[in-house]
Design an enzyme around this catalytic site. Structure first.
Site, short mmCIF file in Angstrom:
data_model
loop_
_atom_site.label_atom_id
_atom_site.label_comp_id
_atom_site.label_asym_id
_atom_site.label_seq_id
_atom_site.Cartn_x
_atom_site.Cartn_y
_atom_site.Cartn_z
N MET A 1 -56.58 48.29 32.70
CA MET A 1 -56.94 48.06 33.63
C MET A 1 -58.78 47.11 33.99
O MET A 1 -59.45 47.73 33.33
CB MET A 1 -57.13 48.64 35.05
N CYS B 1 -50.63 39.56 32.11
CA CYS B 1 -51.58 38.77 33.09
C CYS B 1 -51.84 37.27 34.34
O CYS B 1 -51.75 36.64 33.21
CB CYS B 1 -53.29 38.56 32.95
N LYS C 1 -46.51 43.76 25.70
CA LYS C 1 -47.40 44.04 27.11
C LYS C 1 -46.66 42.68 28.23
O LYS C 1 -47.59 42.29 28.40
CB LYS C 1 -48.55 44.49 27.90
N HIS D 1 -43.86 45.59 32.50
CA HIS D 1 -44.46 44.89 34.32
C HIS D 1 -42.63 44.32 34.94
O HIS D 1 -42.93 43.44 34.69
CB HIS D 1 -45.36 44.63 34.51
N ASN E 1 -43.40 49.85 33.35
CA ASN E 1 -44.46 49.60 33.98
C ASN E 1 -44.17 48.93 35.11
O ASN E 1 -43.41 48.01 35.87
CB ASN E 1 -45.90 48.84 33.40
N GLY F 1 -45.57 50.17 39.71
CA GLY F 1 -44.97 50.66 41.36
C GLY F 1 -45.02 52.26 41.06
O GLY F 1 -44.35 52.65 42.03
N GLY G 1 -50.50 52.15 36.59
CA GLY G 1 -51.67 51.86 36.28
C GLY G 1 -52.86 52.30 37.50
O GLY G 1 -54.06 53.08 37.44
N ARG G 2 -52.49 51.73 38.76
CA ARG G 2 -53.69 52.09 39.64
C ARG G 2 -53.58 53.21 40.19
O ARG G 2 -54.10 53.78 40.44
CB ARG G 2 -52.84 50.54 40.78
#
Length: 357
Positions: free
Chosen positions: A37, A119, A158, A190, A230, A232, A252-253
């Protein structure tokens, strides 16, 4: 479904996962990963997260090939040995440069080099890397081929499930097949499209709908590849649910904003029988780390900014955040500020830990 049936179903699934890990039937290298991140997963954050989980696989922020080749490598690439297993994520599209960066990553001791094909930011698109490379599959395959020849550590990808007008049901299987032919065996997917024109990077993390079944299908059709899901995921329970269908998960977040969710990773994901981590051991570990880094000239705020979410949702969390954010900037502030902030967290909630202190 009754409450009993629901709990039994969850118990049965958790038991299957536990037995698979405990008996060695589940390959563990990418079982649980923490996402790369930008501006978040620097070396200070990774050290902090490693105090909470010893087993999760960590990823650096994305570094461009130009930064690695021509930048301050000590500042960009140096890490603490405790961070292993650790992967370096690279953004780039020149096969020769990507291969050289992979060699550099291996020489610095990284356990994996990961290619960013996910990204969606304008800056990344302008550099011709990230999610826009979903449209240049042959180029990505060439990068993988040359990187694989250059290093012995895993070269992984990724990616998104597609971008813009692409049909994920067609594009993702084609992409996986071509990259696998080039030598890639590990894919972190993702499970959202990236809309490169019209949505911001933040919106691209929320607005495009998740398509987990598509990722499940990739795994079913490619049993010899390692597929990591990845997008959610917010809790260990959700991670355990997904691990019945894919080889690994990546948070992630949630891992950054609510890092204490990671305190269950070692015991519940990896079935590690070691004593669960405590807030106090994490805080004491960070105090010692801060002392070392400040002696090297690192500003206190550069480290404490990553610790804001440690007590997310707990009584006293607001005071914890306020002290770290406001007082870390003051002249004379040092590592003991973290201990001061901890005393403001509700003593009843963490009385056992504080009694030890």
């Amino acid at each position: 479904m009754s409450h009993f049936e629901l709990y039994k179903s969850r118990f049965d699934k958790a038991l299957c996962l536990f037995l698979g890990v405990y008996c060695g039937l589940v390959e563990q290298s990418h079982l649980f990963c923490i996402a790369p991140m930008m501006d978040w997963t620097d070396r200070h954050d990774r050290y902090f997260l490693r105090l909470i989980t010893k087993r999760a696989r960590l990823y650096t922020e994305m570094l461009t090939t130009q930064a690695i080749l021509f930048g301050d490598r000590k500042r960009l690439l140096e890490f603490d040995p405790s961070e292993h297993p650790l992967a370096l994520q690279i953004g780039g599209a020149d096969p020769l440069q990507m291969a050289e960066c992979a060699r550099i990553a291996e020489s610095w001791g990284y356990d994996e080099v990961n290619i960013n094909i996910g990204c969606p930011s304008d800056r990344v698109q302008a550099g011709r890397f990230g999610a826009c490379l979903m449209k240049e599959q042959d180029l990505v395959a060439k990068c993988i081929e040359m990187m694989k020849k250059a290093v012995s550590i895993p070269v992984t990808v990724k990616c998104r499930i597609g971008i813009d007008e692409q049909n994920p049901n067609e594009v993702l299987p084609e992409f996986i097949a071509l990259m696998a032919k080039a030598g890639c065996e590990i894919f972190i997917i993702h499970a959202r499209k990236a809309i490169l024109s019209g949505l911001s990077p933040v919106e691209n993390r929320n607005i495009p709908p998740l398509d987990y079944p598509l990722v499940y299908g990739v795994k079913i059709n490619n049993p010899n590849l390692k597929i990591i899901l990845n997008g959610g995921l917010k809790s260990i329970d959700e991670a355990q649910e997904q691990l019945l269908k894919v080889d690994g998960v990546m948070l992630g977040r949630a891992a950054y904003q609510t890092p204490w969710v990671l305190s269950k990773v070692d015991t519940e994901i990896f079935s590690d029988p070691t004593t669960p981590v405590s807030h106090l051991t994490v805080i004491e570990g960070m105090i010692e780390y801060i002392k070392r880094r400040m002696a090297e000239g690192v500003p206190l705020k550069s480290i404490t900014r990553h610790m804001m979410g440690l007590f997310h949702g707990e009584p006293g969390a607001r005071s914890w955040r306020r002290i770290l954010s406001e007082e870390a900037r003051l002249p004379g502030a040092d590592a003991e500020l973290v201990r001061k902030a901890f005393t403001c967290v509700d003593s009843n909630t963490f009385q056992d830990e504080q009694r030890v202190a």
